[in-house]
Design a protein around this motif. Structure first.
Motif, PDB file in Angstrom:
ATOM      1  N   SER A  15      86.427  36.268 -53.173  1.00 22.32           N
ATOM      2  CA  SER A  15      87.604  36.687 -52.526  1.00 22.32           C
ATOM      3  C   SER A  15      88.150  37.694 -53.099  1.00 22.32           C
ATOM      4  CB  SER A  15      88.540  35.417 -52.407  1.00 22.32           C
ATOM      5  OG  SER A  15      88.182  34.343 -51.978  1.00 22.32           O
ATOM      6  N   ILE A  16      88.267  38.086 -54.313  1.00 24.40           N
ATOM      7  CA  ILE A  16      89.145  39.098 -54.977  1.00 24.40           C
ATOM      8  C   ILE A  16      88.368  40.517 -54.696  1.00 24.40           C
ATOM      9  CG2 ILE A  16      89.281  40.374 -57.341  1.00 24.40           C
ATOM     10  CD1 ILE A  16      89.868  37.723 -58.546  1.00 24.40           C
ATOM     11  N   ILE A  17      87.000  40.378 -54.788  1.00 24.98           N
ATOM     12  CA  ILE A  17      86.300  41.662 -54.221  1.00 24.98           C
ATOM     13  C   ILE A  17      86.464  42.125 -52.897  1.00 24.98           C
ATOM     14  CG2 ILE A  17      83.972  42.529 -53.951  1.00 24.98           C
ATOM     15  CD1 ILE A  17      83.162  41.213 -56.462  1.00 24.98           C
ATOM     16  N   GLY A  18      86.420  41.119 -51.924  1.00 26.33           N
ATOM     17  CA  GLY A  18      86.782  41.149 -50.624  1.00 26.33           C
ATOM     18  C   GLY A  18      88.029  41.828 -50.356  1.00 26.33           C
ATOM     19  N   ASN A  19      89.084  41.200 -50.883  1.00 28.23           N
ATOM     20  CA  ASN A  19      90.438  41.495 -50.484  1.00 28.23           C
ATOM     21  C   ASN A  19      90.827  42.828 -51.219  1.00 28.23           C
ATOM     22  OD1 ASN A  19      91.261  39.340 -49.411  1.00 28.23           O
ATOM     23  ND2 ASN A  19      91.783  38.275 -51.204  1.00 28.23           N
ATOM     24  N   ILE A  20      90.243  43.440 -52.447  1.00 29.66           N
ATOM     25  CA  ILE A  20      90.472  44.565 -52.779  1.00 29.66           C
ATOM     26  C   ILE A  20      89.781  45.745 -51.773  1.00 29.66           C
ATOM     27  CG2 ILE A  20      89.846  46.402 -54.625  1.00 29.66           C
ATOM     28  CD1 ILE A  20      89.911  44.033 -56.593  1.00 29.66           C
ATOM     29  N   CYS A  21      88.458  45.411 -51.372  1.00 29.85           N
ATOM     30  CA  CYS A  21      87.901  46.315 -50.249  1.00 29.85           C
ATOM     31  C   CYS A  21      88.979  46.500 -49.110  1.00 29.85           C
ATOM     32  CB  CYS A  21      86.582  46.233 -49.941  1.00 29.85           C
ATOM     33  SG  CYS A  21      85.444  46.319 -51.592  1.00 29.85           S
TER      34      CYS A  21
END
Length: 294
Positions: A15-21
């Motif tokens: 979730s964190i990586i996806g939301n940053i992108c």
């Protein structure tokens, strides 16, 4: 590290990586594509990044082992983190609503057509993310991870609203530029509604609300299979983190000795925890078979 914790942590990192992108992609597309709906979407994704870090902290903290000051463990940190995450959602909804109302009355350019392609890709990705994280939340019994999953669904819906708003503005042309802003305003209302849906189960968990009839039924069935257990009476369950703590009244032959009753209680406790891996503390109260209710 427990398997449930590993599952939850992997989903949170996802979730964190996806939301940053996505926050970066939405912000750039919104600024250069003249779309406030996309900028509003980027604001929500930015708050989701912080929310996901809170979920990560909650999962790690709630899985700390029991200690002298916390004999039932630290599981209650999860719903408390959920409350904080809901706070992030409400703040982002208010910011989006305010900016949308301000921009509705201002003249501005039509969004660029290519922003629709960006939104279409975002919608597909966020719905996929929702399904993945929700599945992991069920596997790990994590309420805060479930909250994170619904963040993805909320983001997908706001992106759908932005897509519709931009499409209306583009196809109807001059005079409909504000459709993009109305879409962002609608999205803020949906975020607030979603915040309540996320908040309500977490409140029930904090208040020890009874929501576990299926688990109670499984506990009774397994209990009846233990030799020496005649039946069961009261069964109370409360959730704490990824575990369920149980208070169970078990009925045994009233003529057996105290030691035999004590041994049966331990046998029943061990059997329940072996058969149902999500159970934490199991307290067995032995009742004599004078008035069997079940």
């Amino acid at each position: 590290m427990k398997t449930n914790e590993q599952t939850a942590l992997k989903a949170t990192y996802f979730s964190i990586i996806g939301n940053i992108c996505l926050a970066f992609a939405k912000g750039i597309a919104g600024i250069f594509g003249n779309s406030y709906a996309l900028v509003a979407d980027a604001i929500e994704s930015t708050t989701d990044i912080f929310a996901s870090f809170l979920v990560l902290f909650g999962i790690k903290y709630s899985n700390r082992p029991a200690d002298q000051n916390h004999p039932y463990g630290h599981g209650r940190a999860e719903p408390l983190i959920t409350f904080l995450v809901v706070g992030f959602l409400i703040v982002s909804a208010v910011i989006i609503a305010h900016e949308s109302i301000v921009n509705i009355g201002k003249p501005h350019e039509l969004p660029e057509k290519w922003t629709l392609l960006v939104l279409a890709a975002i919608i597909i990705w966020k719905e996929y993310s929702f399904r993945i994280v929700l599945k992991r939340s069920k596997e790990s019994n994590s309420s805060s991870l479930k909250t994170d999953a619904w963040h993805h669904r909320s983001d997908a819906i706001t992106s759908v609203a932005a897509f519709i708003g931009i499409a209306i503005a583009l196809f109807l042309g001059k005079g409909y530029e504000s459709a993009d802003d109305w879409a962002a305003l609608f999205a803020s209302g949906f975020i607030l509604y979603n915040s309540y849906l996320i908040f309500r189960p977490a409140l029930g968990e904090i208040m020890d609300e009874h929501l576990y009839d299926d688990l109670v039924a499984d506990i009774r069935i397994i209990s009846h299979k233990v030799k020496g257990i005649v039946g069961t009476e009261k069964c109370f369950i409360r959730k704490s983190g990824m575990k369920y703590h149980v208070d169970l009244h078990a009925i045994v032959d009233g003529t057996i000795s105290v030691k035999e009753g004590h041994d049966l209680a331990h046998q029943l406790k061990d059997t329940l925890r072996q058969e149902i891996s999500i159970l934490g503390h199991v307290l067995i109260h032995i009742e004599p078979n004078n008035n069997t209710n079940q």
